[in-house]
Design a protein around this motif. Sequence first.
Motif, PDB file in Angstrom:
ATOM      1  N   GLY A 239       0.768  -1.010   0.049  1.00  0.00           N
ATOM      2  CA  GLY A 239       0.040  -0.021   0.175  1.00  0.00           C
ATOM      3  C   GLY A 239       0.765   1.342  -0.060  1.00  0.00           C
ATOM      4  O   GLY A 239       0.381   2.147  -0.527  1.00  0.00           O
ATOM      5  N   ARG A 240       2.068   1.207   0.830  1.00  0.00           N
ATOM      6  CA  ARG A 240       2.785   2.478   0.680  1.00  0.00           C
ATOM      7  C   ARG A 240       3.455   2.703  -0.687  1.00  0.00           C
ATOM      8  O   ARG A 240       3.476   3.814  -1.105  1.00  0.00           O
ATOM      9  CB  ARG A 240       3.853   2.264   1.780  1.00  0.00           C
ATOM     10  N   GLY A 241       3.719   1.600  -1.455  1.00  0.00           N
ATOM     11  CA  GLY A 241       4.339   1.582  -2.701  1.00  0.00           C
ATOM     12  C   GLY A 241       3.144   2.455  -3.557  1.00  0.00           C
ATOM     13  O   GLY A 241       3.327   3.443  -4.559  1.00  0.00           O
ATOM     14  N   LEU A 242       1.869   2.111  -3.629  1.00  0.00           N
ATOM     15  CA  LEU A 242       0.842   2.784  -4.166  1.00  0.00           C
ATOM     16  C   LEU A 242       0.629   4.290  -3.824  1.00  0.00           C
ATOM     17  O   LEU A 242       0.507   5.206  -4.849  1.00  0.00           O
ATOM     18  CB  LEU A 242      -0.587   2.235  -3.949  1.00  0.00           C
ATOM     19  N   LEU A 243       0.924   4.758  -2.539  1.00  0.00           N
ATOM     20  CA  LEU A 243       0.691   5.983  -1.997  1.00  0.00           C
ATOM     21  C   LEU A 243       1.878   6.750  -2.979  1.00  0.00           C
ATOM     22  O   LEU A 243       1.622   7.761  -3.193  1.00  0.00           O
ATOM     23  CB  LEU A 243       0.793   6.026  -0.462  1.00  0.00           C
ATOM     24  N   THR A 244       3.215   6.370  -2.983  1.00  0.00           N
ATOM     25  CA  THR A 244       4.172   6.894  -3.646  1.00  0.00           C
ATOM     26  C   THR A 244       4.071   7.033  -5.054  1.00  0.00           C
ATOM     27  O   THR A 244       4.288   8.148  -5.482  1.00  0.00           O
ATOM     28  CB  THR A 244       5.393   5.885  -3.495  1.00  0.00           C
ATOM     29  N   VAL A 245       3.265   6.153  -5.817  1.00  0.00           N
ATOM     30  CA  VAL A 245       2.970   6.318  -6.997  1.00  0.00           C
ATOM     31  C   VAL A 245       2.061   7.213  -7.226  1.00  0.00           C
ATOM     32  O   VAL A 245       1.929   7.983  -8.143  1.00  0.00           O
ATOM     33  CB  VAL A 245       2.644   4.648  -7.607  1.00  0.00           C
ATOM     34  N   ALA A 246       0.823   7.370  -6.414  1.00  0.00           N
ATOM     35  CA  ALA A 246      -0.056   8.332  -6.560  1.00  0.00           C
ATOM     36  C   ALA A 246       0.596   9.842  -6.285  1.00  0.00           C
ATOM     37  O   ALA A 246       0.128  10.854  -7.009  1.00  0.00           O
ATOM     38  CB  ALA A 246      -1.110   8.006  -5.203  1.00  0.00           C
ATOM     39  N   ASP A 247       1.521  10.050  -5.447  1.00  0.00           N
ATOM     40  CA  ASP A 247       2.134  11.227  -5.275  1.00  0.00           C
ATOM     41  C   ASP A 247       2.621  11.559  -6.631  1.00  0.00           C
ATOM     42  O   ASP A 247       2.724  12.758  -7.023  1.00  0.00           O
ATOM     43  CB  ASP A 247       3.243  10.903  -4.132  1.00  0.00           C
ATOM     44  N   ALA A 248       3.513  10.630  -7.435  1.00  0.00           N
ATOM     45  CA  ALA A 248       4.013  10.901  -8.384  1.00  0.00           C
ATOM     46  C   ALA A 248       2.840  11.512  -9.637  1.00  0.00           C
ATOM     47  O   ALA A 248       3.340  12.143 -10.594  1.00  0.00           O
ATOM     48  CB  ALA A 248       4.707   9.875  -9.207  1.00  0.00           C
ATOM     49  N   PHE A 249       1.924  10.799  -9.673  1.00  0.00           N
ATOM     50  CA  PHE A 249       0.720  11.124 -10.492  1.00  0.00           C
ATOM     51  C   PHE A 249      -0.004  12.646 -10.277  1.00  0.00           C
ATOM     52  O   PHE A 249      -0.144  13.488 -11.319  1.00  0.00           O
ATOM     53  CB  PHE A 249      -0.362  10.032 -10.675  1.00  0.00           C
ATOM     54  N   VAL A 250       0.163  12.988  -8.979  1.00  0.00           N
ATOM     55  CA  VAL A 250      -0.172  14.276  -8.649  1.00  0.00           C
ATOM     56  C   VAL A 250       0.830  15.332  -9.141  1.00  0.00           C
ATOM     57  O   VAL A 250       0.551  16.376  -9.711  1.00  0.00           O
ATOM     58  CB  VAL A 250      -0.357  14.415  -7.083  1.00  0.00           C
ATOM     59  N   ARG A 251       2.243  15.124  -9.058  1.00  0.00           N
ATOM     60  CA  ARG A 251       3.336  16.148  -9.321  1.00  0.00           C
ATOM     61  C   ARG A 251       3.067  15.999 -10.966  1.00  0.00           C
ATOM     62  O   ARG A 251       3.363  17.158 -11.516  1.00  0.00           O
ATOM     63  CB  ARG A 251       4.574  15.293  -9.120  1.00  0.00           C
ATOM     64  N   ALA A 252       2.640  14.972 -11.700  1.00  0.00           N
ATOM     65  CA  ALA A 252       2.715  15.071 -13.216  1.00  0.00           C
ATOM     66  C   ALA A 252       1.280  15.575 -13.532  1.00  0.00           C
ATOM     67  O   ALA A 252       0.887  15.824 -14.776  1.00  0.00           O
ATOM     68  CB  ALA A 252       2.823  13.552 -13.748  1.00  0.00           C
ATOM     69  N   ARG A 253       0.448  15.892 -12.562  1.00  0.00           N
ATOM     70  CA  ARG A 253      -1.143  16.484 -12.937  1.00  0.00           C
ATOM     71  C   ARG A 253      -1.908  15.368 -13.724  1.00  0.00           C
ATOM     72  O   ARG A 253      -2.480  15.749 -14.977  1.00  0.00           O
ATOM     73  CB  ARG A 253      -0.932  17.710 -13.577  1.00  0.00           C
ATOM     74  N   LYS A 254      -1.721  14.053 -13.693  1.00  0.00           N
ATOM     75  CA  LYS A 254      -2.335  13.101 -14.615  1.00  0.00           C
ATOM     76  C   LYS A 254      -3.258  12.266 -13.546  1.00  0.00           C
ATOM     77  O   LYS A 254      -2.615  11.857 -12.443  1.00  0.00           O
ATOM     78  CB  LYS A 254      -1.122  12.374 -15.112  1.00  0.00           C
TER      79      LYS A 254
END
Length: 539
Positions: A39-54
């Motif tokens: 689950g922590r890995g998913l949160l890290t990926v989600a943060d990357a999508f926020v930074r990419a505005r995707k």
Amino acid sequence: YWAHVGNGAMLEAHDLADFLVDHPGTRAVGIYTENIRDGRGLLTVADAFVRARKPLIVLKGGVTITSRGSAKTHTSALADNARAWQGAAYARGMVLTDSIGQFFNMVATFGTVGRLRGGRTAILTSSGSAAVLAADAARRYGLVLGSLSDRTHGWLLKTLPFVRPDQPFNMTGVFGRPGFLREAMTQLAADPAVDIMLLVVEAHENCAVRILQEVIDVNTLGRKPILVSWPACPELIIREFWEADVPCFPDTAVAVEVMARMAEYVDRLPLLAAAMGERAERRTNVSQSGVRQLAASSDQGLPRRLPQVSELSQSFLSERQGKEILSSWGVQILPGKLASSAHEAREIAESIGYPVAMKIESPDIVHKTEAGGVRLRLATGEEVHQAFEELSAIGEFVPGARVTGVFVEKMAGKGIELLVGASRDRDFGLCLTLGLGGIWTEILQDFAVRPLPISPWDADDMLRSLRGHALLCGARGMQVDRDAVVTTVVAIAEFAQAVGDDLVALDVNPLLVEIEGAYALDVRIQLRDKSMAHTEGSC
């Protein structure tokens, strides 16, 4: 791309999503998942999508709430896995969906319109009934209709002096005039107060080709995304709308719901990005102190005949130990001391001032009120003496309970009672729970859950999500220290992080919020037993 992870022996869905976060040809990513090991890995990926505005759209299967009757803390009983997913999605920018239809609607629409500039919406309709239904749907799903600029208002009043230029904009009587729809949508697309448009059509199919072409003409300009809702639209025209990058839905309510979720997402992006930075900064400042050492140090100076925390095999710390530990992390507590005799209890009460509260001190009696181990509003020395005698005898009626004394504490004043706690979710690990507390905790079920770590923005955002949020904003003349709540919630979260794997659950219930300050009135801290060292906790 369409990818399947099979049994997930090496890769999970968010690993594949991570590959696509910077892919220039990908506008949106959708994940369906049931079980997730990281689950922590998913949160890290989600943060990357926020930074990419995707946008990252998620459909989570298997969130049915199971029995939680054995939970020994309020937080463990409340923070089920479904709530943890809701909180994780909301705090980390994931668009969490409830059904396969909603999932594909969101993925297809985000993937078609691309990045949004904002969530301010303009709705045009071909009839009065369509306008009313669109307005009802907007209210139901929380879609905010933008205020048109003076220039657009002026054009509408000049062109249609018999129509009020209000949202939704009803084009009854002129919708069938060739070219007018193109002109109206062009005006709205040029309005700086409009970010996205919805066209609701109730027209015969003999108008379909003309309407399709006029919408495509405006959409080709690329100024603002356009969605269409057309209940009686021919299937061929629907496909042509989509192929021209114009999402088209038969149901207006579905179209409005999709737009509302999109608007919420794009409006939250700047806030999510700022909170991400605060969380990263705070994570580096948290030490990994051992909570048992903190608990043991809180026992220094107590009579040696009382057992030290290092000697206790039970996983629960006493309330006093919990309060003194949290106090060292910046959480406010009321004055109080542990008494080993009625005389000492009376001296403590007189030193801190009446009225006082008295509670049994035992690591084996977790729910003290139910066991009769609490006395409140004691106003005299005689009442304190009698309460000590009664409380000291309670251990005889609780098999195996070890009573180490009676905790004498200043009686709390009036205020709003909240619950703040941490528990371990099977997917995301430690999560924080915040909601209305005291006697209302499990009755009203008004609370929010977020995976740790959290920032002050997260804490304030959780407060705003509560149905009882108005109580913290001065409703009915009640004034409370909101800043103290945010500070306290963040301190409790940082403490839970520092304890890490040794923490099973933590409750501060109630956290009393007054005009100035917020005070932890009852604290429960459950640590992992040595026998649990190699097992994973769950809610």
